[in-house]
Motif scaffolding. Structure first.
Motif, PDB file in Angstrom:
ATOM      1  N   ARG A 145     -35.927  66.207   7.516  1.00  0.00           N
ATOM      2  CA  ARG A 145     -35.912  67.124   8.657  1.00  0.00           C
ATOM      3  C   ARG A 145     -37.057  68.120   8.688  1.00  0.00           C
ATOM      4  O   ARG A 145     -37.330  68.716   9.715  1.00  0.00           O
ATOM      5  CB  ARG A 145     -34.569  67.842   8.727  1.00  0.00           C
ATOM      6  CG  ARG A 145     -33.528  66.939   9.359  1.00  0.00           C
ATOM      7  CD  ARG A 145     -32.160  67.426   9.073  1.00  0.00           C
ATOM      8  NE  ARG A 145     -31.956  67.572   7.638  1.00  0.00           N
ATOM      9  CZ  ARG A 145     -30.772  67.767   7.080  1.00  0.00           C
ATOM     10  NH1 ARG A 145     -29.723  67.870   7.821  1.00  0.00           N
ATOM     11  NH2 ARG A 145     -30.651  67.878   5.783  1.00  0.00           N
ATOM     12  N   THR A 165     -30.968  60.307   0.505  1.00  0.00           N
ATOM     13  CA  THR A 165     -29.519  60.285   0.679  1.00  0.00           C
ATOM     14  C   THR A 165     -29.039  58.981   1.303  1.00  0.00           C
ATOM     15  O   THR A 165     -27.845  58.789   1.484  1.00  0.00           O
ATOM     16  CB  THR A 165     -29.035  61.467   1.549  1.00  0.00           C
ATOM     17  OG1 THR A 165     -29.815  61.502   2.745  1.00  0.00           O
ATOM     18  CG2 THR A 165     -29.188  62.792   0.819  1.00  0.00           C
ATOM     19  N   VAL A 255     -24.793  56.596  -4.338  1.00  0.00           N
ATOM     20  CA  VAL A 255     -23.977  55.410  -4.583  1.00  0.00           C
ATOM     21  C   VAL A 255     -24.665  54.458  -5.571  1.00  0.00           C
ATOM     22  O   VAL A 255     -24.789  53.272  -5.308  1.00  0.00           O
ATOM     23  CB  VAL A 255     -23.653  54.664  -3.268  1.00  0.00           C
ATOM     24  CG1 VAL A 255     -22.377  53.858  -3.441  1.00  0.00           C
ATOM     25  CG2 VAL A 255     -23.481  55.621  -2.107  1.00  0.00           C
TER      26      VAL A 255
ATOM     27  N   THR B 277     -24.333  64.617   4.954  1.00  0.00           N
ATOM     28  CA  THR B 277     -24.293  64.539   3.488  1.00  0.00           C
ATOM     29  C   THR B 277     -25.678  64.877   2.935  1.00  0.00           C
ATOM     30  O   THR B 277     -26.381  64.016   2.441  1.00  0.00           O
ATOM     31  CB  THR B 277     -23.900  63.119   3.027  1.00  0.00           C
ATOM     32  OG1 THR B 277     -24.806  62.189   3.623  1.00  0.00           O
ATOM     33  CG2 THR B 277     -22.493  62.776   3.417  1.00  0.00           C
ATOM     34  N   PRO B 278     -26.073  66.141   3.027  1.00  0.00           N
ATOM     35  CA  PRO B 278     -27.422  66.505   2.598  1.00  0.00           C
ATOM     36  C   PRO B 278     -27.552  66.536   1.076  1.00  0.00           C
ATOM     37  O   PRO B 278     -26.553  66.455   0.359  1.00  0.00           O
ATOM     38  CB  PRO B 278     -27.587  67.907   3.167  1.00  0.00           C
ATOM     39  CG  PRO B 278     -26.217  68.467   3.206  1.00  0.00           C
ATOM     40  CD  PRO B 278     -25.300  67.307   3.467  1.00  0.00           C
ATOM     41  N   LYS B 279     -28.795  66.673   0.625  1.00  0.00           N
ATOM     42  CA  LYS B 279     -29.045  66.724  -0.807  1.00  0.00           C
ATOM     43  C   LYS B 279     -28.627  68.084  -1.378  1.00  0.00           C
ATOM     44  O   LYS B 279     -28.155  68.178  -2.480  1.00  0.00           O
ATOM     45  CB  LYS B 279     -30.535  66.496  -1.051  1.00  0.00           C
ATOM     46  CG  LYS B 279     -30.769  65.773  -2.353  1.00  0.00           C
ATOM     47  CD  LYS B 279     -32.203  65.440  -2.591  1.00  0.00           C
ATOM     48  CE  LYS B 279     -32.515  65.466  -4.073  1.00  0.00           C
ATOM     49  NZ  LYS B 279     -31.467  64.933  -4.942  1.00  0.00           N
ATOM     50  N   VAL B 426     -20.728  57.910   1.549  1.00  0.00           N
ATOM     51  CA  VAL B 426     -22.105  57.473   1.812  1.00  0.00           C
ATOM     52  C   VAL B 426     -22.202  55.951   1.799  1.00  0.00           C
ATOM     53  O   VAL B 426     -22.865  55.346   2.639  1.00  0.00           O
ATOM     54  CB  VAL B 426     -23.078  58.089   0.779  1.00  0.00           C
ATOM     55  CG1 VAL B 426     -24.499  57.659   1.068  1.00  0.00           C
ATOM     56  CG2 VAL B 426     -22.965  59.614   0.788  1.00  0.00           C
TER      57      VAL B 426
END
Lengths: 307, 458
Positions: A145, A165, A255, B277-279, B426
């Motif tokens: 972003r 992510t 994951v 679901t940000p870092k 995720v």
């Protein structure tokens, strides 16, 4: 000499003495190295092997022998398949890219270009920076972003991937950072290799009417083969052990997308404190690296021409 | 004179060199850590001492504490303590995050170079208790006049095993519902947190801002990397009637409550596209990339400093039940510590958790005051009036309960659960399949814990 011939006992003594002195010289030269290897490589290796048969948690006074239980657990570990696949994907893609891009960089920076030395230095700089520091900078570059990549892609109307992510993009992101860090090293080694190829070989080829491609194919590549051999070996071994970038950027996630053998070893050993199972992964890594080294020595070495 | 070095000389030299190195390597390692540089703002002049009666000189206590910004606040706390007395000197050392501290403590215990006092988080102290590395502190606490009755009971009880105190609450926190009050106003929502998750689901669509298919502002962010997401989700899970495990370590991930909570969480992100679901959840909140977030009370000071908007704090939303867990860290003394150092350490703990130290610490860090008398003091009431956001955390305290054993007692349990959550939200994997796999992993890691507890008697 006359003297010794007459007294065989004397000659043996002298021989032993001379032998003893040679041993001493040998020890003086090889000893420190062997001692360092014994202390910092062989002892931990043997200890690791022993730990892989124990149920120790690194802190308890209890350290029980559990036979092959840890090996069975690792085979049954539901994450191992993914971890092995990640390791193979990461190693093969990063080594291939480092070798190919490094060759390109080496060929380019071996030309007499203006600013060549500056370019070489810039390309080599990432290699001497700490992996953790690089990883932190790249977290910002990758940010979907406000990162640098987002800023570049936005005017083109392309959305930046959620690099760190998104399970599909995380491994490529790690590979990019790894290649960026090690590219300079490969380039410098290639340049050294290129400069070691005798110039008269190119001249002879030119006289025989060889095209640029043929000169590259039949002079440059064979001339570079020892360097490539060295680079393949060292890159595979170092990418197997690449931990810093993964730990800082993704911690093996999202994951498990970037969970490699070395990171799984860390998780088991230093998060779960299941040091026995971590030891098993250590042994798996050892065997894999040993196999790679043997294979390369056996098969690749034959095709290397030491011109 | 110009003497040429012969081969023999060289060999002799190498021989001596190797010998010297070998000797040096065999020599006993220094056991005391070098004295850290004193904070310069500590006054040099000694003030009347209130420290241990037995002290005849200065007792130095080696302490592994906070890193980063919280570490600086803790430095100030130690400096205040030093200004108050001279009998005890705290040599505060930084080892990194909670995880890194636990890793280094493990190594230090093996090498017999452990410090005297360590800050251990909710998920780590139990591992060292199991290894009998922590000192039972009942007598020490009594000597140092640490009044257990004045502590918030739920917090104090968490560190008690077999009637003995092993882990004294210091930097304790709970998750808090943070909201961007400006965004709430713009969306026409009341200036308060949602009472239930259902109410939040109704509000959320008004908070999301889309740019084409890209989410510019999320209504909620609660899941970062695997680490600590299981802490925050625990509240959601409890609210839906679920849990990770029973107090006796029975894994309960496949109970309907946990399945419902997981479904709700993944739907927020995937089906309804309301959450991200940000870092780094905290960074996303302070930069306005999400309208709300579940974050620790310990982050409050940093959030208020960084945010360029009006920050609101509220109780964690309920659903079928109230779900708020405790968290954070406490102080421990290690078994290898000499008696005088242990007494000195307890004296520091009494100060750091006491009214003066505790007030300074919680007001400057954002962690909750751990003593009832601290909260009720006039200065604290004034602080609440100036910082209403901090009051929410204390008001929420009676709603809290201790965490599920699977997260805090199983080594790595937090991360194993976090990874499961990561796979569901995720990775969009099947909820039941993931929790079945995670339950098996937790069972495996719980084996040695159960064994140790049987030996220790609980």
């Amino acid at each position: 000499m006359q003297n010794t011939a007459r007294h065989p006992a004397n000659s043996i003594r002298r021989l032993i003495k001379r032998d003893w002195r040679e041993w001493l010289v040998f020890l003086a030269f090889a000893g420190p190295n062997v001692a360092l290897f014994a202390i910092f490589t062989y002892t931990p290796l043997i200890n690791n092997l022993l730990l892989s048969f124990s149920d120790w948690n690194m802190i308890s006074a209890d350290k029980n022998f559990v036979g092959l239980q840890n090996y069975v657990d690792i085979i049954n570990d539901s994450q191992m398949g993914k971890v092995l696949l990640n390791t193979v994907l990461f190693t093969s893609s990063s080594v291939l890219l480092v070798l190919l891009l490094g060759l390109g960089g080496g060929l380019l920076l071996n030309q007499k270009l203006r600013g060549r030395n500056a370019a070489r230095s810039i390309l080599f700089t990432p290699n001497i920076l700490s992996g953790a520091a690089i990883a932190i900078v790249w977290i910002y570059i990758f940010d979907p972003r406000f990162g640098l990549i987002y800023t570049v892609l936005k005017p083109l109307g392309i959305d930046s991937p959620k690099w760190l992510t998104d399970p599909n993009w995380a491994l490529p992101a790690i590979v990019i950072v790894y290649v960026w860090k090690y590219l300079g090293y490969a380039t410098v080694i290639y340049i050294a290799g290129l400069q070691a190829i005798p110039g008269d070989l190119y001249e002879a080829a030119r006289v025989d009417g060889a095209s640029a491609w043929m000169r590259f194919r039949h002079v440059t590549l064979p001339g570079l083969s020892p360097v490539m051999f060295f680079l393949i070996l060292t890159s595979i071994l170092s990418s197997f052990q690449s931990f810093d970038i993964i730990n800082v950027m993704t911690k093996g996630g999202p994951v498990n997308a970037t969970n490699t053998l070395i990171y799984r070893l860390y998780e088991l050993g230093f998060i779960n404190f299941a040091i026995g199972r971590a030891g098993v992964i250590g042994m798996v890594l050892f065997v894999m690296m040993f196999a790679v080294t043997l294979l390369q020595l056996r098969y690749l070495d034959r095709q290397v021409s030491y011109a | 004179m110009n003497k040429k070095v012969t081969r023999r000389d060289l060999l002799k030299g190498i021989g001596f060199g190797v010998g010297a190195i070998a000797l040096a390597a065999c020599a006993p390692a220094a056991t005391t850590a070098p004295t850290a540089v004193q904070p310069t703002n500590a006054p040099a002049a000694a003030q009347p001492t209130t420290a241990p009666a037995a002290a005849t000189g200065t007792t130095t206590v080696t302490y592994w504490g906070f890193s980063g910004a919280l570490g600086k606040t803790e430095d100030d706390l130690v400096a205040k303590y030093h200004a108050k007395q001279t009998a005890v000197k705290i040599d505060r050392q930084v080892q990194g995050s909670y995880e890194e501290t636990a890793q280094k403590l493990t190594a230090a215990l093996a090498a017999k170079t452990a410090p005297d006092m360590v800050l251990l988080s909710d998920v780590w102290w139990f591992k060292f208790y199991r290894a009998k590395a922590l000192l039972p502190m009942n007598d020490l606490a009594a000597t140092a006049k640490i009044d257990s009755a004045d502590f918030v009971e739920s917090l104090w009880k968490e560190g008690v095993r077999q009637g003995n105190q092993y882990w004294i609450p210091f930097a304790r926190s709970t998750p808090l519902f943070y909201y961007n009050a400006d965004m709430f106003k713009a969306a026409g929502l009341p200036d308060r947190g949602p009472k239930t998750w259902t109410e939040f689901s109704e509000w959320a669509p008004k908070l999301v801002k889309m740019d084409g298919s890209t989410m510019k502002v999320a209504a909620f962010a609660g899941l970062a990397a695997a680490s600590y997401s299981a802490w925050v989700f625990q509240c959601v899970n409890w609210a839906f009637g679920g849990s990770y495990s029973s107090p006796d370590l029975k894994i309960t991930l496949l109970d309907p409550g946990t399945i419902d909570a997981s479904q709700f969480y993944t739907d927020l992100v995937n089906k309804k596209q309301l959450a991200s679901t940000p870092k780094d959840v905290q960074k996303d909140f302070t930069t306005g990339l999400t309208a709300t977030a579940l974050l620790s009370t310990g982050g409050l000071t940093g959030i208020l400093k960084d945010a360029q908007f009006n920050v609101g704090t509220a109780f964690v939303p309920e659903e079928k039940a109230v779900g708020v867990c405790t968290g954070g860290s406490g102080l421990t003394i290690l078994t290898g510590t000499a008696a005088d150092k242990a007494t000195a350490a307890a004296n520091y703990i009494a100060y750091a958790t006491g009214n003066e130290g505790g007030e300074f610490w919680s007001q400057n860090s954002g962690y909750m005051p751990v003593r009832k008398s601290t909260v009720s003091s006039a200065t604290y009431q004034k602080f609440f009036a100036d910082h209403p956001q901090a009051k929410t955390a204390v008001d929420q305290l009676p709603r809290t309960r201790p965490q599920d054993a699977a997260r805090v007692f199983i080594p790595g349990g937090d991360q194993i659960l976090g990874k499961g959550l990561d796979r569901i939200v995720v990775g969009k994997e099947d909820i039941k399949a993931v929790w079945t796999d995670i339950a098996a992993q937790l069972e495996k890691e719980a084996e040695p814990v159960r064994k140790d507890l049987a030996t220790l008697g609980g």
